[in-house]
Design a protein around this motif. Structure first.
Motif, PDB file in Angstrom:
ATOM      1  N   MET A 179       0.853  -1.168   0.000  1.00 35.49           N
ATOM      2  CA  MET A 179       0.000   0.000   0.000  1.00 35.49           C
ATOM      3  C   MET A 179       0.906   1.241   0.000  1.00 35.49           C
ATOM      4  O   MET A 179       1.791   1.364   0.827  1.00 35.49           O
ATOM      5  N   ASN A 180       0.657   2.145  -0.944  1.00 37.17           N
ATOM      6  CA  ASN A 180       1.473   3.349  -0.994  1.00 37.17           C
ATOM      7  C   ASN A 180       1.056   4.333   0.101  1.00 37.17           C
ATOM      8  O   ASN A 180       0.038   4.150   0.773  1.00 37.17           O
ATOM      9  N   LYS A 181       1.845   5.383   0.262  1.00 42.44           N
ATOM     10  CA  LYS A 181       1.628   6.341   1.350  1.00 42.44           C
ATOM     11  C   LYS A 181       0.251   6.999   1.271  1.00 42.44           C
ATOM     12  O   LYS A 181      -0.445   7.137   2.275  1.00 42.44           O
ATOM     13  N   ARG A 182      -0.168   7.389   0.081  1.00 40.12           N
ATOM     14  CA  ARG A 182      -1.470   8.064  -0.091  1.00 40.12           C
ATOM     15  C   ARG A 182      -2.620   7.119   0.270  1.00 40.12           C
ATOM     16  O   ARG A 182      -3.564   7.494   0.956  1.00 40.12           O
ATOM     17  N   ALA A 183      -2.526   5.889  -0.181  1.00 42.94           N
ATOM     18  CA  ALA A 183      -3.578   4.908   0.126  1.00 42.94           C
ATOM     19  C   ALA A 183      -3.623   4.624   1.626  1.00 42.94           C
ATOM     20  O   ALA A 183      -4.712   4.470   2.199  1.00 42.94           O
ATOM     21  N   LYS A 184      -2.460   4.582   2.254  1.00 39.68           N
ATOM     22  CA  LYS A 184      -2.399   4.353   3.701  1.00 39.68           C
ATOM     23  C   LYS A 184      -3.041   5.521   4.454  1.00 39.68           C
ATOM     24  O   LYS A 184      -3.810   5.306   5.389  1.00 39.68           O
ATOM     25  N   GLN A 185      -2.745   6.752   4.043  1.00 37.55           N
ATOM     26  CA  GLN A 185      -3.346   7.928   4.682  1.00 37.55           C
ATOM     27  C   GLN A 185      -4.860   7.929   4.505  1.00 37.55           C
ATOM     28  O   GLN A 185      -5.605   8.257   5.432  1.00 37.55           O
ATOM     29  N   LYS A 186      -5.294   7.561   3.309  1.00 37.87           N
ATOM     30  CA  LYS A 186      -6.734   7.519   3.034  1.00 37.87           C
ATOM     31  C   LYS A 186      -7.427   6.508   3.955  1.00 37.87           C
ATOM     32  O   LYS A 186      -8.480   6.798   4.525  1.00 37.87           O
ATOM     33  N   GLU A 187      -6.811   5.339   4.104  1.00 36.86           N
ATOM     34  CA  GLU A 187      -7.392   4.315   4.981  1.00 36.86           C
ATOM     35  C   GLU A 187      -7.370   4.757   6.442  1.00 36.86           C
ATOM     36  O   GLU A 187      -8.325   4.517   7.185  1.00 36.86           O
ATOM     37  N   GLU A 188      -6.309   5.415   6.872  1.00 40.61           N
ATOM     38  CA  GLU A 188      -6.237   5.926   8.246  1.00 40.61           C
ATOM     39  C   GLU A 188      -7.333   6.961   8.500  1.00 40.61           C
ATOM     40  O   GLU A 188      -7.958   6.959   9.566  1.00 40.61           O
ATOM     41  N   THR A 189      -7.568   7.830   7.521  1.00 45.50           N
ATOM     42  CA  THR A 189      -8.634   8.834   7.658  1.00 45.50           C
ATOM     43  C   THR A 189      -9.992   8.143   7.735  1.00 45.50           C
ATOM     44  O   THR A 189     -10.836   8.508   8.567  1.00 45.50           O
ATOM     45  N   ARG A 190     -10.183   7.164   6.903  1.00 48.26           N
ATOM     46  CA  ARG A 190     -11.451   6.414   6.916  1.00 48.26           C
ATOM     47  C   ARG A 190     -11.688   5.794   8.294  1.00 48.26           C
ATOM     48  O   ARG A 190     -12.785   5.868   8.842  1.00 48.26           O
ATOM     49  N   GLN A 191     -10.651   5.185   8.860  1.00 49.07           N
ATOM     50  CA  GLN A 191     -10.778   4.564  10.175  1.00 49.07           C
ATOM     51  C   GLN A 191     -11.043   5.604  11.265  1.00 49.07           C
ATOM     52  O   GLN A 191     -11.822   5.360  12.186  1.00 49.07           O
ATOM     53  N   LYS A 192     -10.397   6.758  11.170  1.00 50.00           N
ATOM     54  CA  LYS A 192     -10.651   7.853  12.123  1.00 50.00           C
ATOM     55  C   LYS A 192     -12.114   8.285  12.061  1.00 50.00           C
ATOM     56  O   LYS A 192     -12.745   8.531  13.091  1.00 50.00           O
ATOM     57  N   ILE A 193     -12.649   8.381  10.855  1.00 46.72           N
ATOM     58  CA  ILE A 193     -14.052   8.772  10.681  1.00 46.72           C
ATOM     59  C   ILE A 193     -14.966   7.722  11.288  1.00 46.72           C
ATOM     60  O   ILE A 193     -15.926   8.056  12.008  1.00 46.72           O
ATOM     61  N   LEU A 194     -14.696   6.457  11.027  1.00 49.92           N
ATOM     62  CA  LEU A 194     -15.528   5.379  11.581  1.00 49.92           C
ATOM     63  C   LEU A 194     -15.500   5.388  13.113  1.00 49.92           C
ATOM     64  O   LEU A 194     -16.544   5.250  13.758  1.00 49.92           O
ATOM     65  N   MET A 195     -14.314   5.551  13.683  1.00 55.22           N
ATOM     66  CA  MET A 195     -14.200   5.578  15.150  1.00 55.22           C
ATOM     67  C   MET A 195     -14.908   6.807  15.718  1.00 55.22           C
ATOM     68  O   MET A 195     -15.604   6.715  16.743  1.00 55.22           O
ATOM     69  N   ALA A 196     -14.766   7.945  15.062  1.00 53.94           N
ATOM     70  CA  ALA A 196     -15.421   9.172  15.529  1.00 53.94           C
ATOM     71  C   ALA A 196     -16.940   9.064  15.404  1.00 53.94           C
ATOM     72  O   ALA A 196     -17.675   9.537  16.276  1.00 53.94           O
ATOM     73  N   ALA A 197     -17.394   8.440  14.331  1.00 61.29           N
ATOM     74  CA  ALA A 197     -18.840   8.265  14.162  1.00 61.29           C
ATOM     75  C   ALA A 197     -19.398   7.375  15.269  1.00 61.29           C
ATOM     76  O   ALA A 197     -20.428   7.700  15.878  1.00 61.29           O
ATOM     77  N   LYS A 198     -18.718   6.285  15.549  1.00 63.62           N
ATOM     78  CA  LYS A 198     -19.182   5.382  16.609  1.00 63.62           C
ATOM     79  C   LYS A 198     -19.213   6.099  17.958  1.00 63.62           C
ATOM     80  O   LYS A 198     -20.194   5.997  18.705  1.00 63.62           O
ATOM     81  N   GLU A 199     -18.170   6.847  18.261  1.00 58.70           N
ATOM     82  CA  GLU A 199     -18.124   7.623  19.502  1.00 58.70           C
ATOM     83  C   GLU A 199     -19.246   8.661  19.538  1.00 58.70           C
ATOM     84  O   GLU A 199     -19.916   8.830  20.565  1.00 58.70           O
ATOM     85  N   SER A 200     -19.476   9.324  18.431  1.00 59.09           N
ATOM     86  CA  SER A 200     -20.529  10.346  18.363  1.00 59.09           C
ATOM     87  C   SER A 200     -21.914   9.729  18.500  1.00 59.09           C
ATOM     88  O   SER A 200     -22.778  10.273  19.187  1.00 59.09           O
ATOM     89  N   TYR A 201     -22.137   8.588  17.847  1.00 60.30           N
ATOM     90  CA  TYR A 201     -23.429   7.906  17.988  1.00 60.30           C
ATOM     91  C   TYR A 201     -23.645   7.508  19.441  1.00 60.30           C
ATOM     92  O   TYR A 201     -24.748   7.648  19.976  1.00 60.30           O
ATOM     93  N   CYS A 202     -22.600   7.023  20.066  1.00 60.48           N
ATOM     94  CA  CYS A 202     -22.682   6.611  21.467  1.00 60.48           C
ATOM     95  C   CYS A 202     -23.044   7.800  22.357  1.00 60.48           C
ATOM     96  O   CYS A 202     -23.919   7.707  23.208  1.00 60.48           O
ATOM     97  N   ASN A 203     -22.376   8.920  22.154  1.00 57.50           N
ATOM     98  CA  ASN A 203     -22.559  10.080  23.029  1.00 57.50           C
ATOM     99  C   ASN A 203     -23.774  10.930  22.703  1.00 57.50           C
ATOM    100  O   ASN A 203     -24.387  11.500  23.613  1.00 57.50           O
TER     101      ASN A 203
END
Length: 189
Positions: free
Chosen positions: A1-25
């Motif tokens: 996985m190249n650097k750009r694809a890795k950053q994109k996946e990291e951002t996606r995971q951050k969004i998913l974790m933030a969404a779950k936290e936001s839904y919870c709260n």
């Protein structure tokens, strides 16, 4: 996985974790702008990864239920009986009780796509419970009640305690054994 694809996946995971936290709260109706703030990404980043807020919610639910389902499947592969399966399920709920509480209380308010994820998970639980109840029936006879009643009784009891946790001691944390034993007493002849 190249650097750009890795950053994109990291951002996606951050969004998913933030969404779950936001839904919870804040519940499933939380604005995507608030999710972006929690994720520390631009609002547009949410829609670069998920074309709609509903698809974001569906993926959060899919990931949550996939993780729970895998842990429960592993329990069954390990030869679990109904009692240990129910204990495992409560342990998994305890890990993220706030999120599960939102699913329980707001499940009827989410989109059809999100409801399908919830119903799909409950159907998988019903299949697991059916096979475990049949195994239990060989050792200790179980009342001849429709499977839907047996499963929904368990779900109803758990959801009642979780929704009204202010009235009880921490239910999932402190009452696992009692809840499972009472359920087994209820269904056995």
């Amino acid at each position: 996985m190249n650097k750009r694809a890795k950053q994109k996946e990291e951002t996606r995971q951050k969004i998913l974790m933030a969404a779950k936290e936001s839904y919870c709260n804040k519940g499933f109706q939380v604005a995507t702008k608030e999710i972006a703030l929690v994720a520390n990404v631009s609002h547009g980043s949410i829609f670069a990864h998920f074309s709609t807020a509903d698809l974001l919610c569906q993926e959060v639910l899919t990931n949550y239920f996939d993780d729970m389902g895998e842990a429960l499947d592993e329990c069954i592969r390990g030869g679990a009986d109904l009692k240990s399966y129910l204990h495992k399920w409560l342990e998994l709920i305890e890990l993220e009780e706030g999120f599960y509480r939102r699913i329980s209380s707001e499940g009827a308010l989410v989109s059809d796509g999100c409801q399908a994820k919830i119903i799909g998970f409950q159907a998988a639980l019903a299949i697991d419970m059916e096979s475990l109840i049949k195994k239990l029936d060989v050792v200790s006879p179980v009342k001849k009640l429709p499977l839907s009643f047996l499963v929904n009784t368990w779900l109803g009891v758990i959801h009642y305690y979780i929704q009204n946790r202010e009235w009880f001691t921490p239910v999932v944390k402190n009452q696992k054994e009692k809840l499972v034993n009472q359920y087994l007493i209820l269904i056995e002849k």
